[in-house]
Design a protein around this motif. Structure first.
Motif, short mmCIF file in Angstrom:
data_model
loop_
_atom_site.label_atom_id
_atom_site.label_comp_id
_atom_site.label_asym_id
_atom_site.label_seq_id
_atom_site.Cartn_x
_atom_site.Cartn_y
_atom_site.Cartn_z
N LEU A 167 7.94 9.17 -2.93
CA LEU A 167 8.38 8.98 -4.43
C LEU A 167 9.54 9.80 -4.73
CD1 LEU A 167 4.53 9.05 -6.05
CD2 LEU A 167 6.12 6.97 -5.56
N ALA A 168 9.86 10.64 -4.12
CA ALA A 168 11.11 11.49 -4.51
C ALA A 168 12.37 10.83 -4.09
CB ALA A 168 11.02 13.00 -3.86
N THR A 169 12.37 9.96 -3.26
CA THR A 169 13.52 9.26 -2.75
C THR A 169 13.48 7.78 -3.24
OG1 THR A 169 12.98 10.33 -0.51
CG2 THR A 169 14.54 8.30 -0.67
N PRO A 170 14.82 7.68 -3.99
CA PRO A 170 15.00 6.30 -4.44
C PRO A 170 14.66 5.23 -3.36
CG PRO A 170 16.81 7.79 -4.94
CD PRO A 170 16.05 8.46 -3.97
N GLN A 171 13.85 4.06 -3.92
CA GLN A 171 13.49 3.08 -3.08
C GLN A 171 14.34 1.77 -3.77
OE1 GLN A 171 11.67 3.62 -0.49
NE2 GLN A 171 11.80 5.74 -0.86
N SER A 172 14.76 0.85 -2.64
CA SER A 172 15.25 -0.56 -2.98
C SER A 172 14.03 -1.26 -3.95
CB SER A 172 15.55 -1.27 -2.07
OG SER A 172 14.46 -1.64 -1.20
N GLN A 173 14.58 -2.09 -4.88
CA GLN A 173 13.84 -2.89 -5.74
C GLN A 173 12.65 -3.53 -4.86
OE1 GLN A 173 13.99 -3.23 -9.13
NE2 GLN A 173 12.55 -4.72 -9.25
N GLY A 174 11.40 -3.66 -5.32
CA GLY A 174 10.32 -4.23 -4.93
C GLY A 174 9.66 -3.55 -3.60
N MET A 175 10.20 -2.47 -3.15
CA MET A 175 9.67 -1.65 -2.08
C MET A 175 8.45 -1.20 -2.29
SD MET A 175 9.67 -0.87 1.02
CE MET A 175 11.32 -1.74 1.64
N LEU A 176 8.25 -0.44 -3.32
CA LEU A 176 7.11 0.38 -3.79
C LEU A 176 5.83 -0.53 -4.01
CD1 LEU A 176 7.98 3.20 -6.13
CD2 LEU A 176 7.48 3.40 -3.69
N SER A 177 6.16 -1.72 -4.77
CA SER A 177 5.14 -2.78 -4.89
C SER A 177 4.64 -3.41 -3.56
CB SER A 177 5.43 -3.77 -6.01
OG SER A 177 6.68 -4.53 -5.71
N TRP A 178 5.61 -3.54 -2.83
CA TRP A 178 5.27 -4.22 -1.32
C TRP A 178 4.42 -3.27 -0.75
CZ3 TRP A 178 6.37 -2.68 3.46
CH2 TRP A 178 5.94 -3.69 4.63
N MET A 179 4.78 -1.96 -0.65
CA MET A 179 4.08 -1.11 0.13
C MET A 179 2.71 -0.89 -0.32
SD MET A 179 6.98 2.10 0.74
CE MET A 179 5.73 2.95 1.99
N VAL A 180 2.42 -0.82 -1.72
CA VAL A 180 1.11 -0.80 -2.03
C VAL A 180 0.09 -2.11 -1.63
CG1 VAL A 180 -0.37 -0.92 -4.23
CG2 VAL A 180 1.61 0.86 -4.12
N ALA A 181 0.77 -3.04 -1.72
CA ALA A 181 0.33 -4.25 -1.44
C ALA A 181 -0.09 -4.37 0.08
CB ALA A 181 0.96 -5.54 -1.90
N ALA A 182 0.96 -4.25 0.93
CA ALA A 182 0.64 -4.55 2.31
C ALA A 182 0.23 -3.30 3.07
CB ALA A 182 2.19 -4.68 2.81
N ASP A 183 0.77 -2.33 2.79
CA ASP A 183 0.30 -0.82 3.50
C ASP A 183 -0.87 -0.16 2.98
OD1 ASP A 183 2.20 -1.10 5.38
OD2 ASP A 183 3.52 0.13 4.31
N GLY A 184 -0.96 -0.36 1.40
CA GLY A 184 -2.15 0.14 0.73
C GLY A 184 -3.18 -1.00 0.62
N ASN A 185 -2.87 -1.97 0.97
CA ASN A 185 -3.98 -3.16 0.88
C ASN A 185 -4.75 -3.07 -0.45
OD1 ASN A 185 -5.13 -5.46 1.73
ND2 ASN A 185 -6.78 -3.99 2.48
N TRP A 186 -3.65 -2.88 -1.64
CA TRP A 186 -4.35 -2.66 -2.87
C TRP A 186 -3.77 -3.81 -4.10
CZ3 TRP A 186 -8.30 0.70 -3.85
CH2 TRP A 186 -8.54 0.92 -5.28
N VAL A 187 -4.16 -4.28 -4.66
CA VAL A 187 -3.76 -5.36 -5.53
C VAL A 187 -3.71 -4.63 -6.95
CG1 VAL A 187 -4.02 -7.71 -6.80
CG2 VAL A 187 -4.83 -7.15 -4.47
N LEU A 188 -2.47 -4.50 -7.29
CA LEU A 188 -2.23 -3.86 -8.87
C LEU A 188 -2.19 -4.98 -9.90
CD1 LEU A 188 0.97 -2.11 -7.81
CD2 LEU A 188 -1.32 -1.04 -8.36
N ASP A 189 -2.41 -4.64 -11.01
CA ASP A 189 -2.41 -5.59 -12.19
C ASP A 189 -1.32 -6.41 -12.24
OD1 ASP A 189 -4.99 -4.70 -13.03
OD2 ASP A 189 -4.41 -3.32 -14.53
N ASP A 190 -0.06 -5.70 -12.00
CA ASP A 190 1.14 -6.23 -11.94
C ASP A 190 1.79 -6.30 -10.53
OD1 ASP A 190 3.62 -7.32 -12.13
OD2 ASP A 190 4.26 -6.33 -14.00
N GLU A 191 1.50 -7.09 -9.92
CA GLU A 191 1.97 -7.04 -8.45
C GLU A 191 3.19 -6.89 -8.00
OE1 GLU A 191 -0.11 -10.24 -6.16
OE2 GLU A 191 -1.77 -10.13 -7.46
N THR A 192 3.98 -7.32 -8.84
CA THR A 192 5.36 -7.17 -8.43
C THR A 192 6.31 -5.91 -9.08
OG1 THR A 192 6.18 -8.56 -10.44
CG2 THR A 192 5.63 -9.57 -8.25
N SER A 193 5.47 -5.04 -9.85
CA SER A 193 5.87 -3.92 -10.61
C SER A 193 5.96 -2.58 -10.00
CB SER A 193 5.24 -3.53 -11.85
OG SER A 193 5.46 -2.53 -12.55
#
Length: 84
Positions: A30-56
């Motif tokens: 979180l302290a390192t800037p990430q490319s657009q979509g990377m955090l949402s992808w990581m939560v979905a793929a690595d965290g196996n978690w579905v967010l209310d807004d999957e692309t946010s």
């Protein structure tokens, strides 16, 4: 989230340092800037978690902060119990 908390609590009893590394890794991410979509992808793929807004990425960042705080809380609870 309760399942995650319980899992971290069990793991803390086995290897506290591993749990500390998990929180540190999330905080470093979180302290390192990430490319657009990377955090949402990581939560979905690595965290196996579905967010209310999957692309946010903002929602993913908030979820990751919550997970890091949850882990830190588990560590603090463990410390408290061990000091009693």
């Amino acid at each position: 989230m309760e399942e995650v908390r319980k899992s971290m609590a069990r793991l803390t009893q086995i290897n506290r340092r591993t749990v500390e590394h998990k929180a540190e890794a999330i905080e470093a991410l979180l302290a390192t800037p990430q490319s657009q979509g990377m955090l949402s992808w990581m939560v979905a793929a690595d965290g196996n978690w579905v967010l209310d807004d999957e692309t946010s990425d903002a929602a993913a960042e908030a979820w990751l902060r919550d997970i890091a705080a949850l882990i830190r809380g588990v560590l603090a609870e463990t410390d408290s119990r061990n000091n009693d």
